[in-house]
Write a protein that holds these residues in place. Structure first.
Motif, mmCIF file in Angstrom:
data_model
loop_
_atom_site.group_PDB
_atom_site.id
_atom_site.type_symbol
_atom_site.label_atom_id
_atom_site.label_comp_id
_atom_site.label_asym_id
_atom_site.label_seq_id
_atom_site.Cartn_x
_atom_site.Cartn_y
_atom_site.Cartn_z
ATOM 1 N N CYS A 202 17.089 -45.692 66.015
ATOM 2 C CA CYS A 202 19.211 -46.371 65.150
ATOM 3 C C CYS A 202 19.758 -44.698 65.799
ATOM 4 O O CYS A 202 19.386 -44.046 64.597
ATOM 5 N N SER A 203 20.692 -44.944 66.147
ATOM 6 C CA SER A 203 21.517 -44.299 66.326
ATOM 7 C C SER A 203 22.690 -43.951 64.765
ATOM 8 O O SER A 203 23.146 -44.874 64.743
ATOM 9 N N VAL A 204 22.394 -43.166 64.416
ATOM 10 C CA VAL A 204 23.783 -43.151 63.553
ATOM 11 C C VAL A 204 24.040 -41.629 63.398
ATOM 12 O O VAL A 204 22.773 -40.710 63.214
ATOM 13 N N ALA A 205 24.861 -40.729 62.824
ATOM 14 C CA ALA A 205 25.982 -39.639 63.401
ATOM 15 C C ALA A 205 26.848 -40.046 62.396
ATOM 16 O O ALA A 205 27.514 -41.391 62.080
ATOM 17 N N PRO A 206 27.871 -39.004 62.404
ATOM 18 C CA PRO A 206 29.272 -39.347 61.824
ATOM 19 C C PRO A 206 30.666 -39.525 62.707
ATOM 20 O O PRO A 206 29.795 -39.118 64.172
ATOM 21 N N VAL B 95 26.749 -46.113 62.406
ATOM 22 C CA VAL B 95 24.957 -47.023 62.803
ATOM 23 C C VAL B 95 25.866 -48.050 63.972
ATOM 24 O O VAL B 95 25.852 -49.053 63.606
ATOM 25 N N VAL B 96 24.857 -47.600 65.605
ATOM 26 C CA VAL B 96 25.824 -48.142 66.596
ATOM 27 C C VAL B 96 24.960 -48.768 67.364
ATOM 28 O O VAL B 96 25.520 -49.498 68.049
ATOM 29 N N CYS B 97 23.784 -48.308 66.693
ATOM 30 C CA CYS B 97 22.647 -49.052 67.869
ATOM 31 C C CYS B 97 21.466 -48.900 66.721
ATOM 32 O O CYS B 97 20.744 -48.335 65.834
ATOM 33 N N ILE B 98 21.045 -50.044 66.933
ATOM 34 C CA ILE B 98 19.480 -50.305 66.694
ATOM 35 C C ILE B 98 18.566 -51.057 67.112
ATOM 36 O O ILE B 98 19.148 -51.987 67.890
ATOM 37 N N PHE B 99 17.389 -50.745 67.755
ATOM 38 C CA PHE B 99 17.446 -51.361 69.359
ATOM 39 C C PHE B 99 15.855 -50.664 68.843
ATOM 40 O O PHE B 99 14.823 -49.750 68.561
ATOM 41 N N VAL B 100 14.845 -52.069 68.730
ATOM 42 C CA VAL B 100 13.327 -52.305 68.416
ATOM 43 C C VAL B 100 12.907 -52.676 69.555
ATOM 44 O O VAL B 100 12.996 -53.499 70.242
ATOM 45 N N LYS C 123 14.834 -52.056 58.599
ATOM 46 C CA LYS C 123 13.848 -50.851 58.219
ATOM 47 C C LYS C 123 15.037 -49.789 58.242
ATOM 48 O O LYS C 123 15.031 -48.644 57.361
ATOM 49 N N LEU C 124 15.049 -49.894 59.774
ATOM 50 C CA LEU C 124 15.697 -48.817 60.128
ATOM 51 C C LEU C 124 17.303 -48.582 60.004
ATOM 52 O O LEU C 124 18.058 -47.175 59.348
ATOM 53 N N LEU C 125 17.914 -49.974 59.389
ATOM 54 C CA LEU C 125 19.468 -50.163 58.638
ATOM 55 C C LEU C 125 18.965 -49.173 57.300
ATOM 56 O O LEU C 125 19.586 -48.211 56.967
ATOM 57 N N ASP C 126 18.531 -48.968 56.667
ATOM 58 C CA ASP C 126 18.414 -48.838 55.101
ATOM 59 C C ASP C 126 17.575 -46.989 55.338
ATOM 60 O O ASP C 126 18.206 -46.152 54.188
ATOM 61 N N ALA C 127 16.914 -46.885 56.069
ATOM 62 C CA ALA C 127 16.875 -45.425 56.327
ATOM 63 C C ALA C 127 17.704 -44.809 56.996
ATOM 64 O O ALA C 127 18.298 -43.577 56.700
#
Length: 189
Positions: free
Chosen positions: A75-79, A105-110, A122-126
């Motif tokens: 998960c890519s998450v940053a300011p 949150v710009v990317c969630i890759f599983v 789970k990644l988004l909650d984290a």
């Protein structure tokens, strides 16, 4: 399952999750961090090197989800200011470009074999918890408005349902045109 912040020691795990295709068509999760001109000039190897440089820096590259010791999701998450493409994407139109209290949150890759098992949630909650720990007041996501339309690679930004389930609501700034392929989902934390 456990979530870990990405750092230089976890680069091999990031590469394992991204696989031989570098996530989606060699993107290596650089799409939102580069301008159109830059992304068109980059090869998959350039994108890989760019993400590795971010992972090795003091920036916030993102999170990894592990199933036991196997990395299975990214998960890519940053300011928000870390993602310049957001400021040039039709339908997103951020109000305050420099507001580092808004995280994205710009990317969630599983990994393929773990999809449709709740891993993205789970990644988004984290990601929300991680952003909160680092001073975020708001977390945004930018899913496609219609998941059945366009390229499947656009789904790496998540779906409206994924964000809604995680407590996000659709946000439309007064100046925002109701056009574009993406919507802004927001969660105040």
């Amino acid at each position: 399952m456990r979530v870990e912040e990405v750092n230089a020691d976890r680069w091999d795990d990031v590469a394992q999750v991204m696989g031989t295709n570098g996530g989606s068509a060699g993107c290596w999760c650089m799409f939102w961090r580069l301008t159109n001109q830059q992304i068109q000039a980059h090869t998959a190897d350039d994108n890989c090197a760019a993400l590795q440089a971010i992972v090795s820096s003091e920036e916030h590259p993102g999170l990894l989800l592990y199933n036991d010791d196997e990395p299975i999701g990214w998960c890519s998450v940053a300011p928000r200011p870390d993602f310049p493409r957001l400021f040039h994407t039709k339908g997103i139109n951020p109000e305050d470009l420099d507001d580092a209290a808004v995280w994205s949150v710009v990317c969630i890759f599983v990994k393929r074999e773990y999809r449709r098992q709740g891993v993205a949630g789970k990644l988004l909650d984290a990601a929300v918890a991680y952003a909160r720990e680092h001073g975020a007041a708001v977390v945004e996501g930018y899913p496609v408005a219609d998941a059945d339309q366009g390229r499947r690679s656009g789904l790496s930004s998540g779906t409206i349902g994924l964000f809604t389930h995680a407590g996000f609501t659709r946000h439309e700034a007064p100046s925002q045109a109701l056009s574009g392929r993406r919507v802004v989902m927001r969660r105040v934390i």
